[in-house]
Design a protein around this motif. Structure first.
Motif, short mmCIF file in Angstrom:
data_model
loop_
_atom_site.label_atom_id
_atom_site.label_comp_id
_atom_site.label_asym_id
_atom_site.label_seq_id
_atom_site.Cartn_x
_atom_site.Cartn_y
_atom_site.Cartn_z
N TRP A 12 -16.84 0.34 -50.89
CA TRP A 12 -17.12 -0.75 -50.19
C TRP A 12 -16.29 -1.49 -49.05
O TRP A 12 -16.91 -1.70 -48.00
CB TRP A 12 -17.21 -2.12 -51.31
CG TRP A 12 -18.31 -1.84 -52.31
CD1 TRP A 12 -18.03 -1.57 -53.56
CD2 TRP A 12 -19.90 -2.04 -51.97
NE1 TRP A 12 -19.35 -1.40 -54.39
CE2 TRP A 12 -20.26 -1.70 -53.35
CE3 TRP A 12 -20.59 -2.25 -51.12
CZ2 TRP A 12 -21.67 -1.69 -53.49
CZ3 TRP A 12 -21.95 -2.14 -51.13
CH2 TRP A 12 -22.67 -1.98 -52.31
N THR A 13 -15.03 -1.19 -49.00
CA THR A 13 -14.35 -1.49 -47.88
C THR A 13 -14.48 -0.57 -46.80
O THR A 13 -14.61 -0.96 -45.77
CB THR A 13 -12.74 -1.26 -48.38
OG1 THR A 13 -12.58 -1.90 -49.59
CG2 THR A 13 -11.92 -1.70 -47.49
N PHE A 14 -14.52 0.77 -47.16
CA PHE A 14 -15.00 1.98 -46.12
C PHE A 14 -16.39 1.35 -45.45
O PHE A 14 -16.46 1.56 -44.26
CB PHE A 14 -15.20 3.01 -46.65
CG PHE A 14 -15.39 4.26 -45.80
CD1 PHE A 14 -14.44 4.54 -45.03
CD2 PHE A 14 -16.79 4.93 -46.01
CE1 PHE A 14 -14.75 5.71 -43.94
CE2 PHE A 14 -17.08 5.83 -44.95
CZ PHE A 14 -16.01 6.22 -43.92
N ILE A 15 -17.44 1.03 -46.06
CA ILE A 15 -18.68 0.59 -45.51
C ILE A 15 -18.48 -0.47 -44.58
O ILE A 15 -19.00 -0.69 -43.52
CB ILE A 15 -19.79 0.44 -46.69
CG1 ILE A 15 -20.04 1.75 -47.33
CG2 ILE A 15 -21.00 -0.17 -46.21
CD1 ILE A 15 -20.95 1.73 -48.46
N ILE A 18 -16.78 0.34 -41.46
CA ILE A 18 -17.57 1.06 -40.49
C ILE A 18 -18.65 0.25 -40.03
O ILE A 18 -19.11 0.20 -38.81
CB ILE A 18 -18.37 2.28 -41.28
CG1 ILE A 18 -17.39 3.31 -41.63
CG2 ILE A 18 -19.49 2.99 -40.58
CD1 ILE A 18 -18.09 4.53 -42.18
N LEU A 19 -19.25 -0.65 -40.78
CA LEU A 19 -20.08 -1.65 -40.22
C LEU A 19 -19.23 -2.55 -39.11
O LEU A 19 -19.91 -2.88 -38.01
CB LEU A 19 -20.59 -2.61 -41.33
CG LEU A 19 -21.62 -2.10 -42.18
CD1 LEU A 19 -22.20 -3.18 -43.12
CD2 LEU A 19 -22.93 -1.90 -41.30
N PHE A 20 -18.02 -3.03 -39.32
CA PHE A 20 -17.38 -3.80 -38.31
C PHE A 20 -17.04 -3.02 -37.16
O PHE A 20 -17.13 -3.48 -35.89
CB PHE A 20 -15.88 -4.49 -39.04
CG PHE A 20 -16.31 -5.59 -39.80
CD1 PHE A 20 -16.82 -6.63 -39.32
CD2 PHE A 20 -15.56 -5.44 -41.21
CE1 PHE A 20 -16.99 -7.71 -40.21
CE2 PHE A 20 -15.78 -6.72 -41.92
CZ PHE A 20 -16.47 -7.74 -41.58
N ILE A 21 -16.82 -1.84 -37.32
CA ILE A 21 -16.65 -0.83 -36.20
C ILE A 21 -17.78 -0.71 -35.35
O ILE A 21 -17.67 -0.82 -33.98
CB ILE A 21 -16.16 0.37 -36.43
CG1 ILE A 21 -14.64 0.30 -37.22
CG2 ILE A 21 -15.98 1.48 -35.34
CD1 ILE A 21 -13.70 1.50 -37.83
N GLN A 22 -18.85 -0.58 -35.77
CA GLN A 22 -20.24 -0.54 -35.42
C GLN A 22 -20.65 -1.83 -34.68
O GLN A 22 -21.06 -1.54 -33.48
CB GLN A 22 -21.24 -0.20 -36.35
CG GLN A 22 -21.20 1.30 -36.81
CD GLN A 22 -22.53 1.69 -37.68
OE1 GLN A 22 -22.82 0.81 -38.36
NE2 GLN A 22 -22.71 2.82 -38.03
N LYS A 27 -21.36 -4.36 -29.80
CA LYS A 27 -21.15 -5.65 -28.98
C LYS A 27 -20.57 -5.05 -27.63
O LYS A 27 -20.91 -5.60 -26.50
CB LYS A 27 -20.19 -6.61 -29.81
CG LYS A 27 -19.98 -7.84 -28.92
CD LYS A 27 -19.16 -8.70 -29.70
CE LYS A 27 -18.91 -9.82 -28.76
NZ LYS A 27 -17.88 -10.70 -29.68
N ARG A 28 -19.49 -4.35 -27.71
CA ARG A 28 -18.82 -4.03 -26.48
C ARG A 28 -19.77 -3.07 -25.54
O ARG A 28 -19.51 -3.28 -24.39
CB ARG A 28 -17.57 -3.03 -26.86
CG ARG A 28 -16.88 -2.29 -25.86
CD ARG A 28 -15.58 -2.99 -25.55
NE ARG A 28 -14.81 -2.45 -24.40
CZ ARG A 28 -14.09 -2.90 -23.75
NH1 ARG A 28 -13.96 -4.11 -23.62
NH2 ARG A 28 -13.51 -2.12 -22.57
#
Length: 147
Positions: A12-15, A18-22, A27-28
């Motif tokens: 769950w932390t990994f997902i 990854i979602l935050f990075i995506q 956004k960037r």
């Protein structure tokens, strides 16, 4: 095992990571260029709308100017037509008066010619009657003298 707990991946932390990075990457690298492109398109659309409004105002100004010119042209045409009709009426009246005057002059001249011819004919007849009377008187006198 403690080290293994540090290295282990929690799904769950990994997902979530990854979602935050995506989200950051989207956004960037996606939202900023898209927003910039949308802002640019919005600015272009606003400029075109402003230009269309200016052109519409110019067209309305030209239309009102054209309508004023058309109204003035119609008024001038009516004025010219009325003046032409007045001139034509005056000319026809003058032509009619001239024709009547000429006809009256011709009639007066013809009457004078007729009167002169009548007087001439009467004088001719008087002269002829005088000549005949002289002849008759001469014959009567000659007969009496002979008798």
């Amino acid at each position: 095992m403690q080290t293994q707990e540090l290295v282990t991946i929690i799904p769950w932390t990994f997902i979530a990571q990854i979602l935050f990075i995506q989200m950051y990457l989207i956004k960037r690298f996606l939202f900023k260029p898209i927003n910039a492109m949308l802002d640019k398109r919005k600015a272009m659309a606003d400029a075109e709308i402003q230009q269309a409004r200016r052109e519409k105002n110019e067209a309305m100004t030209l239309k009102s100017s054209y309508e004023n010119s058309l109204t003035q042209a119609k008024a001038e045409a009516n004025s010219i037509l009325q003046n032409a009709q007045k001139d034509a009426a005056a000319r026809s009246e003058a032509i009619i008066n001239d024709a009547q005057s000429q006809a009256a002059n011709l009639k007066a001249k013809a009457e004078a010619d007729i009167l002169q011819e009548k007087k001439k004919a009467v004088n001719d007849i008087k002269n002829e009657i005088g000549g005949i009377a002289m002849e008759i008187a001469g014959k009567v006198v000659e007969r009496e003298i002979n008798e």
